[in-house]
Design an enzyme around this catalytic site. Structure first.
Site, PDB file in Angstrom:
ATOM      1  N   TYR A 142      47.912  26.662  43.778  1.00  7.77           N
ATOM      2  CA  TYR A 142      47.895  25.211  43.308  1.00  7.77           C
ATOM      3  C   TYR A 142      49.390  23.817  43.139  1.00  7.77           C
ATOM      4  CZ  TYR A 142      43.340  27.352  41.953  1.00  7.77           C
ATOM      5  OH  TYR A 142      42.052  28.652  41.636  1.00  7.77           O
ATOM      6  N   LYS A 189      47.602  41.325  45.405  1.00 13.66           N
ATOM      7  CA  LYS A 189      47.079  41.231  46.637  1.00 13.66           C
ATOM      8  C   LYS A 189      47.924  42.037  47.386  1.00 13.66           C
ATOM      9  CE  LYS A 189      43.621  41.949  49.704  1.00 13.66           C
ATOM     10  NZ  LYS A 189      42.476  42.697  49.679  1.00 13.66           N
ATOM     11  N   ASP A 221      40.221  42.424  45.012  1.00 14.61           N
ATOM     12  CA  ASP A 221      38.629  42.251  45.478  1.00 14.61           C
ATOM     13  C   ASP A 221      38.383  43.634  44.133  1.00 14.61           C
ATOM     14  OD1 ASP A 221      41.003  43.435  46.534  1.00 14.61           O
ATOM     15  OD2 ASP A 221      40.003  44.511  48.419  1.00 14.61           O
ATOM     16  N   ASP A 245      42.116  31.968  37.416  1.00 14.28           N
ATOM     17  CA  ASP A 245      41.303  31.248  37.419  1.00 14.28           C
ATOM     18  C   ASP A 245      39.574  32.206  38.035  1.00 14.28           C
ATOM     19  OD1 ASP A 245      39.808  28.993  37.781  1.00 14.28           O
ATOM     20  OD2 ASP A 245      40.405  27.689  39.333  1.00 14.28           O
ATOM     21  N   ASP A 249      37.129  33.155  34.906  1.00 16.50           N
ATOM     22  CA  ASP A 249      35.276  33.071  34.629  1.00 16.50           C
ATOM     23  C   ASP A 249      34.380  33.894  34.787  1.00 16.50           C
ATOM     24  OD1 ASP A 249      36.684  30.451  34.730  1.00 16.50           O
ATOM     25  OD2 ASP A 249      34.703  29.274  36.037  1.00 16.50           O
TER      26      ASP A 249
END
Ligand code: NAD
Length: 361
Positions: A142, A189, A221, A245, A249
């Protein structure tokens, strides 16, 4: 000792829910003999109206001088037409970077009484859910270099982390795990990304400082899948800005309503920033309809993480649990069961205060 708390009610339901959280902190102060001093500060739309900017310098200065900051929410249709840098939400980004709060803690905690609000099968969440996601907040993709080729046909964003950025985030996560159920899962990852491999190296180097914490790694994942398959396996999850992020959620939805979820953003020894994860809900602002529990639970995090008042934090959480056990609900968490009584914002805040007071006698 007197604890200085900078308060930013903000816009919409922000003032409604913050008012109730302050009442709860007052009750905690009376019960435990603690002195809290609150200063009220402008940010967001309220600051634009009064001073023409979303984050007045005086607000940031007051926050920096405090032990902790309690924020309601900002924004609303009145200011939606303003350009990005002048909108209320610019105040949010400004205060996060101004306070240097790099670690975002989002507990996904499901009170057993609210199990019916969870979209998963009851047997998967029987016994409740208690996960803490520690998300890196000021680095990664980001904030990395981004751009487009001159012909506009390709674009890139860069995931870049320094050892020190990872280390300071993981220290927060290890400390949280040490103080909770002693399990830390670093989600990455690392089978593909070099930056993830650096996360694993740093985690392995920090781990010996926290011998009581069991460290594990999981690919992102797989974690997304495990959160719905068997969420009870997790205690603390630490991860990068973008993975956090998305996963936070996902995890928050497992616990039911947005009106229940608290958060803390922590920096390097400076004041922490505590806020509910919901927004300013202009549709119900000022109508005594907002659920104040997310903000009250954010105040509990403030007591725990910034003021190191663990007993006081637990007292707030226990009071919220007792209120729910009595069948008291705000409209967003009601199931329609005959045993429930639906309360407005003020009555729910008072119910929590009464629990804290009664526990004293
Ligand atoms: P929102 O979270 O404000 O509202 C979404 C829905 O949830 C609405 O129906 C609302 O009534 C309900 N809701 C939210 N909090 C509730 C509570 N405590 N009790 C009961 N119901 C609740 O999100 P939105 O509608 O997308 O955004 C509204 C405004 O808030 C926008 O201006 C947005 O930019 C701003 N916002 C601010 C923050 C923040 O200050 N941190 C975060 C998100 C959105």
């Amino acid at each position: 000792m007197r604890y200085e708390i900078a308060v930013i009610p903000g816009d919409g339901i922000g003032p409604d829910v913050v008012r109730e959280a302050l009442g709860v902190l007052d009750a905690v102060g009376a019960r435990f003999g603690r002195e809290f001093r609150f200063t009220s500060n402008l940010m967001g739309g309220a600051a634009i109206d009064a001073e023409g900017v979303p984050l007045p310098a005086s607000t940031l200065a007051a926050c920096r001088e405090s032990h902790a900051v309690l924020l309601g929410a900002v924004g609303g249709p009145k200011w939606d037409a303003l350009p990005g840098a002048k909108r209320p939400e610019a105040g949010l980004l400004g205060i996060r970077s101004g306070l240097g709060v790099f670690a975002n803690l989002r507990p996904a905690f499901m009170f057993p009484e609210l199990a019916a609000a969870c979209p998963l099968r009851p047997d998967i969440v029987s016994g409740g859910l208690d996960i803490l996601i520690v998300r890196e907040l000021t680095g990664g993709i980001y904030f990395g270099e981004r751009g487009r080729s001159s012909d506009g046909l390709s674009a890139w964003d860069t995931e870049r982390y320094s050892r020190s950025e990872i280390e300071r985030l993981l220290e927060v996560a290890f400390e949280a795990a040490r103080d909770r159920n002693k399990k830390l899962c670093v989600v990455d990852k690392a089978n593909i990304l070099e930056s993830s491999r650096l996360w694993r190296e740093v985690a392995a180097s920090v781990a010996p400082n926290f011998p009581s914490v069991e460290l594990s790694f999981m690919y992102v994942d797989n974690c997304a899948m495990q959160l719905v398959r068997n969420p009870r396996q997790f205690d603390v999850i630490a991860t990068s800005n973008m993975f956090g992020d998305i996963l936070s959620d996902e995890a928050s939805m497992l616990t039911g309503s947005i009106g229940m979820l608290a958060s803390a953003s922590l920096g390097d020894g400076g004041p922490g920033l505590y806020e509910p994860i919901h927004g300013s809900a202009p549709d119900i602002a000022g109508q005594d309809k907002a659920n104040p529990l997310a903000t009250i639970l954010s105040a509990a995090m403030l007591l725990r993480y910034s003021l190191h008042l663990e007993d006081e934090a637990k007292a707030v959480e226990k009071a919220v649990a007792s209120v729910l056990a009595k069948g008291l609900r705000c409209a967003d968490i009601k199931s329609g069961a005959a045993s429930e009584r639906v309360l407005g914002t003020r009555a729910m805040g008072k119910a929590v205060v009464d629990e804290i007071r009664e526990a004293r006698s």
